[in-house]
Design a protein around this motif. Structure first.
Motif, short mmCIF file in Angstrom:
data_model
loop_
_atom_site.label_atom_id
_atom_site.label_comp_id
_atom_site.label_asym_id
_atom_site.label_seq_id
_atom_site.Cartn_x
_atom_site.Cartn_y
_atom_site.Cartn_z
N PHE A 380 -0.88 61.80 22.16
CA PHE A 380 -0.17 60.49 22.38
C PHE A 380 1.33 60.77 23.19
N ALA A 381 1.83 61.87 23.08
CA ALA A 381 3.11 62.23 23.54
C ALA A 381 3.03 62.47 25.05
N GLY A 382 1.50 62.96 25.39
CA GLY A 382 1.39 62.98 26.94
C GLY A 382 1.04 61.94 27.47
N LEU A 383 0.42 61.09 26.82
CA LEU A 383 0.02 59.70 27.35
C LEU A 383 1.23 58.84 27.41
N PHE A 384 2.18 58.86 26.64
CA PHE A 384 3.58 58.09 26.91
C PHE A 384 4.14 58.45 28.54
N ALA A 385 3.86 59.75 28.79
CA ALA A 385 4.69 59.95 30.14
C ALA A 385 3.53 59.77 31.15
N ASP A 386 2.44 59.30 30.83
CA ASP A 386 1.52 59.08 32.10
C ASP A 386 1.68 57.71 32.74
N THR A 387 2.41 57.78 33.99
CA THR A 387 2.50 56.80 34.91
C THR A 387 1.32 56.06 35.39
N SER A 390 -0.34 51.73 32.61
CA SER A 390 0.55 50.50 32.62
C SER A 390 1.67 50.65 31.21
N VAL A 391 2.68 49.76 31.65
CA VAL A 391 3.72 49.77 30.76
C VAL A 391 3.22 49.43 29.57
N ALA A 392 2.18 48.33 29.51
CA ALA A 392 1.74 47.55 28.52
C ALA A 392 1.02 48.22 27.59
N VAL A 393 0.35 49.40 28.29
CA VAL A 393 -0.75 50.38 27.42
C VAL A 393 0.23 51.26 26.89
N ARG A 394 1.23 51.84 27.50
CA ARG A 394 2.26 52.84 26.95
C ARG A 394 2.99 52.42 25.88
N VAL A 395 3.33 50.92 25.92
CA VAL A 395 3.84 50.33 24.69
C VAL A 395 3.09 50.33 23.46
N LEU A 416 11.25 59.38 26.85
CA LEU A 416 11.09 57.94 27.28
C LEU A 416 12.42 57.29 27.18
N LEU A 417 13.53 58.09 26.52
CA LEU A 417 14.70 57.49 26.36
C LEU A 417 15.43 57.14 28.00
N THR A 418 14.86 57.91 28.72
CA THR A 418 15.54 57.90 30.22
C THR A 418 14.60 57.30 31.17
N ASP A 419 13.74 56.67 30.61
CA ASP A 419 12.55 56.04 31.52
C ASP A 419 13.45 54.82 32.23
N ARG A 425 11.82 52.14 27.04
CA ARG A 425 13.06 52.59 26.28
C ARG A 425 13.36 52.00 24.94
N ARG A 426 13.21 50.88 24.76
CA ARG A 426 13.24 50.13 23.67
C ARG A 426 12.35 50.50 22.47
N GLU A 427 10.97 50.41 22.98
CA GLU A 427 9.79 50.92 22.26
C GLU A 427 10.11 52.40 21.65
N ALA A 428 10.54 53.17 22.68
CA ALA A 428 10.56 54.50 22.31
C ALA A 428 11.82 54.93 21.17
N LEU A 429 12.82 53.90 21.11
CA LEU A 429 13.70 54.21 20.03
C LEU A 429 13.53 53.76 19.00
N LYS A 430 12.59 52.53 18.94
CA LYS A 430 11.88 52.06 17.87
C LYS A 430 10.88 53.38 17.16
N THR A 431 10.44 54.03 17.93
CA THR A 431 9.32 55.06 17.51
C THR A 431 10.15 56.16 16.91
N LEU A 432 11.10 56.40 17.51
CA LEU A 432 12.00 57.56 17.17
C LEU A 432 12.74 57.40 15.89
N GLU A 433 13.16 55.92 15.50
CA GLU A 433 13.77 55.58 14.17
C GLU A 433 12.78 55.84 13.00
#
Length: 473
Positions: A380-387, A390-395, A416-419, A425-433
């Motif tokens: 999953f971590a690798g797929l988060f960065a797979d451009t 689509s954004v919808a899929v990565r979300v 993704l915090l710097t995407d 970025r919002r979804e990444a932060l929610k995931t990290l929390e």
């Protein structure tokens, strides 16, 4: 000494039904009060010495026979005798078998006492009992003990007009599961309403005999019965079960069934292959799936592969996804991939999240939620960065990672915090929390200065403070 007391004295005690009580609502409520006492006795039973058990037996038998005792006290005594399971209590139990209020409870106690004496007591009670309800209970107890001597009485009961008694007679024959009971079930005359039950019991008896090493004497009769059952067109489920049973015990060949033109036989073979666990069955299933399976059989094969956890089918699943499958078939293949696959299949399932067909996208998400094997979080971590996704899929992938608590996906969320995309970025932060731990503090601190949004920087700093506190505990 106790044999004399219980075998002699209690047989002389008169237990008229009017003194034993009538089964009214009030009596039943009183009987319920005995439960705490019985529960205490059950807890104490394991600690009793042989002498104490004998004394407890005598006390319970005395309470059951005493005329001045209430209905609730007699029920309590019966339940204690049931826990003791001692043959010495049989004479006093026999004396109350015909009582309309206590007969059923006494019968259950006798059912639990091992040995032929208890069986004889139940058989004798059945021979003299006229109440249909009590007769049905006695038949049930004798059937549960698999007493072949009850077969003639069970056959007679099965032909009765009273439906409860007729069903009890049939079920008793079905419980015994011997060659004699099979013959009795085949010969018994039943009413139309009982025909399905009779064939169901015949099927169960055949299965028990085929699975028994000593069932050889009945083998021919079993095969004949299964053939007769296959001819009963009004019971399609039972007919199919008979075919599967034949496959299970080698009376039919699964390979021949699959190569034939009878869809019912092919369906039975697939049911059998779903349950089988040997290597040859797996090879046969894969071969049929790859060459001939269509329509309903295609779905049945997928179900069988899932049930068998047949991971060697994964290359075939990939090749199927390259074909022009209808959405329902594609979704079914993805669902099976989620059951059989692991981290390596995460990418294929992620791509399917973007399908325009709702059933495909929903199945792919469900498969990602179920995916096991390997480092799924790392995938999953690798797929988060797979451009290329689509954004919808990565979300969606971030959401799945949160729901599954995939801790090894955390580095991908930090990246993704710097995407450039604010939603990511919002979804990444929610995931990290939810997923980040103290071990991720260095990477989070490094990311803080690179985050352009001041609000997100503040939240990351708060997350770092929380993790630092956790690290100090």
């Amino acid at each position: 000494m106790r044999g004399f007391l219980l075998g002699g004295m209690f047989l002389l005690v008169a237990l008229p039904a009017n003194l034993l009580g009538v089964e009214t609502v009030a009596a039943l409520e009183n009987a319920a009060t005995s439960e705490p006492t019985v529960n205490r006795f059950r807890a104490e039973l394991v600690t009793l010495t042989a002498e104490e058990r004998e004394a407890a037996l005598l006390d319970a038998a005395t309470a059951l026979a005493a005329e001045e005792k209430s209905y609730a006290e007699r029920v309590d005594a019966l339940r204690r005798l049931g826990l003791l399971q001692d043959a010495a209590a049989i004479p006093v139990l026999r004396a109350v078998l015909g009582d309309p209020a206590l007969g059923d409870e006494a019968r259950r106690v006798l059912q639990r006492i091992p040995g032929p004496v208890a069986e004889v007591a139940l058989l004798n009670a059945l021979a003299r009992e006229t109440d249909p309800r009590l007769r049905a209970g006695l038949l049930s107890s004798l059937g549960a003990r698999r007493v072949e001597a009850v077969i003639p009485a069970a056959v007679k009961a099965a032909a009765e007009r009273e439906p409860t008694l007729a069903e009890a007679g049939l079920r008793t024959l079905g419980e015994i599961k011997t060659g004699a009971s099979l013959s009795a079930l085949l010969g018994v005359k039943v009413r139309e309403a009982q025909r399905a039950l009779r064939w169901q019991l015949l099927l169960e008896t055949c299965g028990a005999l085929l699975g028994r090493p000593d069932g050889g004497a009945s083998h021919g009769r079993v095969v004949q019965t299964l053939c007769e059952l296959e001819a009963q067109e009004e019971f399609p489920r039972l007919r199919q079960a008979a075919r599967v049973l034949q496959l299970q015990y080698g009376l039919r060949s699964a390979e021949e069934c699959l190569s034939g033109e009878d869809p019912a036989l092919r369906a039975a073979a697939l049911i059998f292959l779903r349950r089988a666990r040997d290597i040859d069955s797996g090879k046969l299933l894969l071969d049929y799936f790859s060459r001939r399976a269509k329509g309903r059989e295609f779905l049945d094969c997928l179900m069988a592969l899932e049930s068998r956890r047949q991971t060697e089918a994964l290359p075939l699943l990939y090749s199927l996804l390259n074909r022009q499958l209808v959405p329902e078939a594609r979704a079914a293949v993805l669902g099976t991939m989620g059951v059989l696959g692991g981290a390596d299949e995460a990418g294929t399932l992620a791509v399917a999240l973007d399908s325009p067909d709702k059933i495909v996208a929903e199945t792919a998400r469900a498969a990602l939620l179920a995916l096991q094997g390997g480092d799924v979080g790392g995938a999953f971590a690798g797929l988060f960065a797979d451009t290329s996704l689509s954004v919808a899929v990565r979300v969606q992938l971030l959401d799945v990672a949160r729901r599954r608590w995939l801790y090894t996906a955390t580095p991908g969320a930090i990246a993704l915090l710097t995407d450039a995309d604010a939603e990511l970025r919002r979804e990444a932060l929610k995931t990290l929390e939810r997923l980040a731990g103290p071990e991720h503090l260095p990477a989070l601190r490094t990311a803080v200065p690179t985050v352009a949004d001041s609000g997100q920087r503040e939240k990351i700093n708060q997350l770092c403070q929380r993790l630092e506190q956790e690290n100090r505990r």
